[in-house]
Motif scaffolding. Structure first.
Motif: not given
Length: 462
Positions: A33-36, A182-193, A290-301
């Motif tokens: 999907l990223d490549h597209a 200096g506050v915690p990240l609410a949506h840390p990145p998930l960088t797996l394709p 059904d198994a939601p991706l986090p908002y921090g998923y880094f890539g195209n969804a």
């Protein structure tokens, strides 16, 4: 006519690297999907009334440099450089090469800019560059800090769409703001394709696969485009939803605005013998799985689906019916369609594993982007208050951006409509429309839109 000199003056360029080195050999591989999406670029501009980097314990330069360097440690794919693998596919070599940083001054106050600038001039607040043929020394992420006269700043983020979609690009800036505070990240990145399904017989006979196949072969004619942004108040949207309630009781602001703009744009076109009209609807599917991706998923969804209606329905003013059709279409999107689209892109790989060539995801039909998913609850239950991701990018406590603009590069075809949350609470929304130049001028004078009493932003209209 002589070119009008830009009021945006870029006066310095530098590179910001992550504060901790990335381990050797780390790479980030892109999904099908990223490549597209490889033909497109993404540009986001965050407007602030006051400069969020002034008044810190550091100098201005050190203030944003330190916090950006820290957050880049979490986003190694943004600091790396693009390379082609032996299979012909793009990947990022996470080599700490850094993010390109530009600083600019704007020869206008912030309010003057919002009243007088058009979308062409607003482009100058970000970097617009297509990926070069040999990008191994080219920064795919660029950040531009723009200072307005009398205070105020615009932070422009540019990147390849192959790297990021609007949601994850927004969370990158939001994460930067959180590190700065200096506050915690609410949506840390998930960088797996996003990996394809591991099944023996993927479903390649769906509407999505057929639509993507058609899009990949479509030819478009490049015409001069123009853009306008409408800001609609809560009261107007609320009243119109009441009016269509009998026909579509569950309609939301996107359903109404997508239907309304679709109908108005159809009226601007030259008559044709085609009895149907189509709208491509772009939906973020992170939270629709059904198994939601986090908002921090880094890539195209993102998923593009096609809604076609009889042109007579769109042309004769049956707004409630069109709202209902848009709502039912979006509500009926199923996870199987998302996966089948990914499976279809995967199935087009060549013998050596190279993905098919990218194509215009935004087009050729009129495309409408649904960003309702960006409005998220701030607590754990249904009675929680809500905030929009883009307006939560606060570098100082309680000083949120008052306007955020999204642009997609290399859009061709009939046009693009982005329905975006507004900083005001309630049902208010902002709609950015890109159409052929002669159509946008007529749309800005359309009485059905003016009846909603919109405020015009970045349109060049006095």
């Amino acid at each position: 006519m002589a070119d009008v000199k830009s009021r945006v003056n870029v006066h310095s360029k530098t590179t910001v690297v992550s504060s901790k080195p990335i381990g050797p050999g780390k790479v980030h591989r892109f999904s099908a999907l990223d490549h597209a999406t490889g033909l497109h670029t993404l540009h986001i501009i965050f407007y602030y009334r006051t400069n969020p980097f002034h008044g810190s314990n550091y100098s201005f330069l050190d203030s944003f440099w330190v916090s950006l360097s820290e957050v880049l440690c979490l986003y190694p794919q943004s600091t790396g450089r693009l390379h082609r693998g032996e299979d012909g596919n793009w990947f990022v070599k996470c080599n700490d090469a850094g993010v390109r940083m530009l600083r600019a001054t704007v020869g206008a106050t912030l309010d003057e800019w919002l009243r007088s600038a058009d979308a062409t001039e607003e482009r100058d607040l970000t970097v617009w560059e297509d990926m070069p043929d040999e990008p191994d020394i080219w920064s795919p992420f660029r950040i531009q800090i723009n200072d307005f006269e009398g205070g105020g700043v615009a932070i422009g983020l540019s990147c390849t769409h192959m790297h990021a979609d609007p949601t994850c690009a927004t969370t990158l800036i939001k994460s930067w703001a959180e590190v700065h505070q200096g506050v915690p990240l609410a949506h840390p990145p998930l960088t797996l394709p996003l990996a394809p399904r591991r099944c023996l017989s993927p479903n390649t006979d769906t509407k999505s696969i057929k639509y993507y196949a058609t899009k990949s072969k479509a030819e478009t004619v490049s015409v001069k485009m123009a853009t306008a942004t409408f800001s609609f108040p809560d009261s107007a949207i609320k009243q119109r939803l009441i009016e269509v309630h009998e026909k579509c009781p569950d309609a939301n602001p996107f359903d109404f605005l997508a239907a309304l703009f679709w109908m108005r744009v159809v009226r601007l076109k030259e008559p044709t013998h085609d009895h149907t009209s189509s709208l491509s609807i772009c939906t973020d599917f992170r939270k629709l799985m059904d198994a939601p991706l986090p908002y921090g998923y880094f890539g195209n969804a993102l998923h593009f689906s096609l809604l076609s209606l009889d042109s007579e329905i769109l042309d004769n003013g049956r707004l409630g019916h069109v709202v209902e059709m848009v709502h039912n279409h979006v509500a009926g999107l199923a996870e199987e369609e998302f996966w089948s689209a990914i499976d279809g892109l995967e199935s087009q790989k060549e013998e050596m594993g190279q993905y098919a060539a990218p194509f215009r995801m935004y087009g050729p039909e009129l495309t409408c982007v649904n960003m309702e998913h960006m409005i998220i609850p701030t607590g754990a239950n249904e009675s929680s208050s809500y905030q929009s991701l883009m307006y939560a990018a606060m570098f100082k406590k309680d000083e949120k951006p008052f306007h955020v603009t999204y642009h997609v590069g290399n859009v061709e075809g009939e046009g693009l409509i982005l329905v975006v949350p507004s900083p005001e609470k309630g049902l208010s929304r902002r709609v950015t429309v890109t159409l052929p130049e002669e159509q946008i001028a007529k749309l800005c004078e359309d009485q059905a839109l003016l009846d909603l009493e919109p405020t015009m932003l970045i349109s060049g209209r006095k």
